[in-house]
Design a protein around this motif. Structure first.
Motif: not given
Length: 192
Positions: A13, A17-18, A20-21, A50-51, A130, A133
């Motif tokens: 984790d 999200v950015c 994670d990308f 989550p996106l 993204l 973020e």
């Protein structure tokens, strides 16, 4: 879940999200981790939580190229911030360019209990989301908590959202346990 090309997978984790990308592949030595081979691969990744941005317009080859450029810019900026270095000018320009496009627009479902993304849902919208973020992350209160895994051979970056701000590892089950095992072996060897 991240997969190692040599086998195995582990839960990771990144805290954003950015970030994670940014871990979906890369160039050079990171090409073995590439998961975005075709435009459909990008659409599939964006559709995952989550996106959860299910494309209503198919992803194009041009959007895939833009996604890979944004991914590299996020990676470079995160590593620079983790190392307390100035952000690379090219990375900032790429992130800003992606953020300038219209983002995903949230939409409340008719029942008023769930939300989704208002159509049309394009990859460009998701990439803008993204990038925005990442801008918030780099300029916000968690900016100083962007970290690189403390393992000698793990380049993963994450946001340390722990209360004490003491997270050191990408994943305790991977690098944290490896570190503990090496320390245990070193203590046993010293005791022998």
């Amino acid at each position: 879940m991240l997969h190692d090309p040599r086998g195995g997978s582990f839960r990771f984790d990144a805290g954003a999200v950015c970030l994670d990308f940014a871990h979906t592949g890369g160039e050079g030595a990171y090409a073995v981790f590439e998961t975005l081979h075709q435009p459909a691969d990008l659409g599939e990744w964006l559709a995952q939580p989550p996106l959860a941005a299910v494309m209503t317009v198919p992803v194009t080859a041009r959007e895939l190229t833009a996604a890979k450029a944004l991914r590299q810019a996020i990676w470079d900026a995160a590593h620079a911030r983790a190392a307390h270095h100035p952000l690379p000018v090219e990375a900032v320009a790429t992130i800003n360019r992606a953020a300038a496009a219209a983002p995903l627009i949230p939409e409340l479902a008719a029942d008023g209990t769930t939300a989704g993304w208002a159509p049309p849902v394009r990859a460009t919208h998701a990439l803008s989301t993204l990038a925005r973020e990442m801008i918030d992350l780099l300029s916000g209160p968690l900016s100083g908590r962007i970290r690189e895994c403390a393992s000698d051979n793990c380049p993963l970056v994450f946001v340390d959202t722990s209360r004490p701000g003491a997270r050191r590892w990408c994943s305790m089950e991977r690098c944290g346990n490896r570190h503990k095992l090496r320390a245990l072996r070193a203590r046993r060897a010293a005791d022998s």
